[in-house]
Design an enzyme around this catalytic site. Sequence first.
Site, short mmCIF file in Angstrom:
data_model
loop_
_atom_site.label_atom_id
_atom_site.label_comp_id
_atom_site.label_asym_id
_atom_site.label_seq_id
_atom_site.Cartn_x
_atom_site.Cartn_y
_atom_site.Cartn_z
N TYR A 119 -12.78 23.86 -20.27
CA TYR A 119 -12.28 22.54 -20.68
C TYR A 119 -13.44 21.58 -20.89
CZ TYR A 119 -9.96 18.00 -20.51
OH TYR A 119 -9.51 16.74 -20.82
N GLU A 207 -10.73 15.91 -26.98
CA GLU A 207 -10.41 16.90 -25.94
C GLU A 207 -10.42 18.29 -26.54
OE1 GLU A 207 -6.36 17.28 -24.24
OE2 GLU A 207 -7.34 16.87 -22.33
#
Length: 399
Positions: A119, A207
């Site tokens: 991530y 993101e």
Amino acid sequence: MNIHEYQAKDLYRQYGIATGEGYPALTVAEAVEAAKKLPGPVWVVKAQIHAGGRGKGKFKEADAGSAGGVRLAKSVAEVETFAKQMLGKTLVTLQTGDAGKQVNRLYIEQGSAIARELYLSMLVDRSTSRVAFIASTEGGMNIEEVAHETPEKIITFSVDPASGYSAFHGRKLALALGLEGDLASQMVKMGGNLYRMFVEKDMSLLEINPLVVTKDDKLVCLDGKINFDSNALFRQKEVVALRDLTEEDPAEIEASKHDLAYVKLDGTIGCLVNGAGLAMSTMDIIKLYGLEPANFLDVGGSASKEKVREAFKIILNDPNVNGILVNIFGGIMRCDIIAEGVVAAARELGVKVPLVVRLEGTNVELGKEIMAASGLKIVSADDLEDAAKKITAEVKKAA
Ligand code: GDP
Ligand code: MN
């Protein structure tokens, strides 16, 4: 302003950031054509909507198949089947709300052999006034859950805008993500390109979930969720061209044309307010008195009569609205201008729901006179609490 994943990936390519090869498709035929341009033997069919959590999402229609909005296909024929099942159907994810979002577009991508999912995100951190990186080894998962259950697995740091990004930041990312050797070098380079893209394009959020390590040791951005700072759109013509209006609420599009800060909500009390802070407290007090706001609406500090009229129209056009609360503190914004705008819009469209108006500040007497002389049924309130009480009572009476 948001964009689709496939558009985010075009931006990655412009900045030399590694991502999967793929093509968008609006029809089943285009999806098949896209799949044929890719080598396979695995293809990924991805729903393009402005919401995350697609992989774990569910379609409303029974003939859309039981899988979610991200599907692995083993043949071109299977890509075709998935495209038929998904296009035009409604996908519900954790982020869409119960109503879901219609899938009008797909992205057909070359399947990656994934070894690890990581991530990585970037945002403008208001507390440090800097761009921050957020990294975690727990990719592919809901990051809010990771933050809640294992906060130690999330590493955050920011970049000093004066000195900018340097290899040191990239090595920090590599360390946080457990990347070594050549993968660490790839991270250092990717971090720099991401930072440059983020700043040059005036992004407010980026993101990448997941950022993956492939089985042949390549670092690849497999997803992309990007928000741009709307205040910078005037100097980002190429970004504005990416806007997909079909993904946005029609009332919010109308509001943005008139430069109004409007967010549609689920409640029944329309709010017309000047100033974001006052709008927030107006929504709070409506809730305190047991009702729910139908919108956030800030007409700004120096709105014209026309702007107020447009704002009022947007509220009146919301079928859920069964009462309106106008709360104005006149500073630069004069109360008489607000009164004229409200009266003009009310005359033009007719107000069938209770209307409570609280005016205070510059030219308040003149504003009240304009309202009183209009012949409209307007309930006048003295302060915020009085206004909230009155709208609650009026709505009950009307029901
Ligand atoms: P989201 O659910 O909306 O966040 O969509 P993503 O693009 O993140 O995809 C969800 C998940 O699908 C990823 O976390 C991966 O596990 C999987 N996925 C996406 N692309 C590929 C791929 O090319 N190969 C494989 N094996 N899995 C993929
Ligand atoms: Mn994702």
